[in-house]
Design a protein around this motif. Structure first.
Motif, PDB file in Angstrom:
ATOM      1  N   LYS A  39       0.825  -1.214   0.000  1.00  0.00           N
ATOM      2  CA  LYS A  39       0.000   0.000   0.000  1.00  0.00           C
ATOM      3  C   LYS A  39       0.859   1.264   0.000  1.00  0.00           C
ATOM      4  O   LYS A  39       0.481   2.281  -0.579  1.00  0.00           O
ATOM      5  N   GLN A  40       2.021   1.198   0.643  1.00  0.00           N
ATOM      6  CA  GLN A  40       2.919   2.355   0.632  1.00  0.00           C
ATOM      7  C   GLN A  40       3.415   2.645  -0.783  1.00  0.00           C
ATOM      8  O   GLN A  40       3.556   3.803  -1.184  1.00  0.00           O
ATOM      9  N   LEU A  42       1.739   1.943  -3.534  1.00  0.00           N
ATOM     10  CA  LEU A  42       0.609   2.515  -4.269  1.00  0.00           C
ATOM     11  C   LEU A  42       0.358   3.964  -3.858  1.00  0.00           C
ATOM     12  O   LEU A  42       0.032   4.805  -4.708  1.00  0.00           O
ATOM     13  N   GLU A  43       0.498   4.257  -2.583  1.00  0.00           N
ATOM     14  CA  GLU A  43       0.343   5.642  -2.120  1.00  0.00           C
ATOM     15  C   GLU A  43       1.403   6.536  -2.766  1.00  0.00           C
ATOM     16  O   GLU A  43       1.145   7.689  -3.117  1.00  0.00           O
ATOM     17  N   THR A  78      -4.309  -9.640   1.068  1.00  0.00           N
ATOM     18  CA  THR A  78      -3.735  -8.502   0.344  1.00  0.00           C
ATOM     19  C   THR A  78      -4.681  -8.068  -0.773  1.00  0.00           C
ATOM     20  O   THR A  78      -4.916  -6.874  -0.985  1.00  0.00           O
ATOM     21  N   GLU A  81      -7.627  -6.251   0.667  1.00  0.00           N
ATOM     22  CA  GLU A  81      -7.198  -4.945   1.160  1.00  0.00           C
ATOM     23  C   GLU A  81      -6.977  -3.965   0.002  1.00  0.00           C
ATOM     24  O   GLU A  81      -7.400  -2.801   0.058  1.00  0.00           O
ATOM     25  N   LEU A  82      -6.340  -4.436  -1.069  1.00  0.00           N
ATOM     26  CA  LEU A  82      -6.065  -3.559  -2.204  1.00  0.00           C
ATOM     27  C   LEU A  82      -7.335  -3.234  -2.979  1.00  0.00           C
ATOM     28  O   LEU A  82      -7.476  -2.120  -3.509  1.00  0.00           O
ATOM     29  N   TRP A  85      -8.787  -0.478  -1.136  1.00  0.00           N
ATOM     30  CA  TRP A  85      -7.970   0.731  -1.317  1.00  0.00           C
ATOM     31  C   TRP A  85      -8.240   1.356  -2.679  1.00  0.00           C
ATOM     32  O   TRP A  85      -8.404   2.580  -2.794  1.00  0.00           O
ATOM     33  N   ASN A  89      -9.665   5.188  -3.869  1.00  0.00           N
ATOM     34  CA  ASN A  89      -8.585   6.039  -4.363  1.00  0.00           C
ATOM     35  C   ASN A  89      -8.635   6.194  -5.879  1.00  0.00           C
ATOM     36  O   ASN A  89      -7.615   6.095  -6.564  1.00  0.00           O
TER      37      ASN A  89
END
Length: 400
Positions: A39-40, A42-43, A78, A81-82, A85, A89
């Motif tokens: 996630k970091q 992707l952020e 995962t 979660e993605l 996310w 986003n």
């Protein structure tokens, strides 16, 4: 379409069911196997300034068909979660995809096949758009990027229309590392720079950094090269060293990626395993290839033009004037047969000059260096070798 034959040969079924939007010209591919920091990454991409074209990011969650239940559960978590996310986003011009985990054949499961699956999917999507100049970007799930990352990739390929690919500047993440681990990654970065600069010194024209999270390739060039290989480690090195034989692979130094400096035993070699060995006292990163081995290799490259249309007797006379390290390696390696074949297929010196380095390529150079350090040299202090390199480069510059 430009990739029909390649895709049919590789039995590429769609991983993502929807098509890419018209105007998509950059697709970032991220293999993801049991990755806690995805996630970091992707952020980091979400925070990028957007280029004029549309961009996709494909997270290829994967595991072996014989993976343990815990690995599969982790990857499924995962994915969930993605998915959440991504739903929260959405950005105009930047589309994220994280398909359900794919199972890889146990014989080939690993970094190479995962990267290949993701990059093949990117090519499939570009193929449907009939965009052979689409840029496939390789990134890793533990890597951060600068805000100008996407913009500079677009700028580079627009300004270098004939280049088939490019590597990107990189620097490993160092924040929060223990002193010994930080020392290890600094030494490793210094070694990578020393190795590349030493190859430049020899006159080898295709020296480049081969980091899986730091390169990009045009879709058509990817197809012509035969796609990514399925190696479980070092897939980036083999891919890029073969790609340079097809055309110019440049360097993007106007932006930077930041791979993790984590310890790892997932693959047999690479940053993670080397750092793990350093931490365990099994690898001494203060030592590196003796610079004299590169000096000796330069002696060969300096006289390569004299090898054009040379006969075997003259070739043997040439070897007698070369350093013993190189001469013995060439004899043992059977380079005369390769040279003979090369000369048969080169009618002009200019063609020979190019194809010489396709024969005496990065793989053979590595083979030579290992031979030289088994037979003639011992690995030496890295800092001292850097000083020798810098002095030699300065001397060479003054002569010119």
């Amino acid at each position: 379409m430009f990739a029909d034959s390649y895709l049919n040969k590789n039995n590429n079924e769609p991983i993502i069911q929807s098509d890419a939007e018209p105007g998509t010209a950059i697709i970032v591919v991220i293999p993801c196997f049991r990755e806690p920091e995805i996630k970091q990454t992707l952020e980091s991409l979400k925070a990028c300034h957007l280029p004029s074209c549309k961009v996709e990011v494909i997270v290829l969650i994967n595991h072996s068909e014989i993976a343990t239940p815990s690995v599969k559960e982790y990857n499924n978590a995962t994915h969930a979660e993605l998915t959440c996310w991504i739903e929260n986003n959405e950005i105009e011009g930047l589309k994220f995809y994280a398909p359900a985990p794919i199972e890889l054949k146990k014989k080939w499961a690993g970094a190479g096949l995962a990267r290949k699956k993701g990059m093949d999917e990117a090519v499939r999507r570009f193929n449907k758009l009939d965009t052979p100049d689409g840029i496939v970007v390789s990134l890793d799930a533990d890597t951060l990027v600068e805000q100008n990352y996407l913009v500079e990739i677009e700028n580079y390929f627009q300004q270098n229309a004939k280049h088939v690919g490019a590597t990107l500047a990189f620097e490993h993440q160092k924040e929060g590392l223990k002193p010994k681990q930080k020392e290890g990654i600094l030494l490793y970065e210094k070694y990578l720079s020393y190795y590349k600069q030493s190859l430049d010194f020899t006159g080898y024209p295709y020296s480049l950094f081969t980091i899986g999270s730091a390169f990009a390739v045009r879709a058509l060039a990817y197809v012509k090269r035969g796609g990514m290989n399925r190696r479980q480690a070092g897939e980036d090195f083999y891919f890029l060293q073969n790609l340079v034989q097809m055309g110019r692979v440049g360097e993007i130094n106007t932006t930077r990626v930041y791979p993790s400096a984590r310890l790892s035993d997932r693959v047999p070699f690479g940053t993670g395993p080397i750092l793990q060995k350093w931490m365990n006292g099994e690898e001494d990163l203060t030592l590196s290839y003796n610079f004299q081995a590169f000096v000796d290799l330069k002696a060969l490259f300096d006289v390569k033009n004299s090898l054009f249309k040379i006969d075997e007797t003259a070739f043997e006379n040439t070897l007698q004037n070369l350093p013993a390290t190189v001469a013995e390696f060439i004899r043992i390696d059977g380079f005369w047969r390769e040279l003979e074949n090369l000369n048969k297929n080169c009618s002009a010196l200019q063609t020979f000059q190019t194809r010489f380095y396709q024969t005496f390529n990065a793989f053979k150079i590595l083979k030579y260096l290992n031979f030289a350090h088994e037979t003639y040299f011992r690995k030496a202090n890295l800092e001292e070798q850097l000083l020798l390199l810098n002095t030699a480069v300065l001397t060479q510059s003054n002569i010119k």
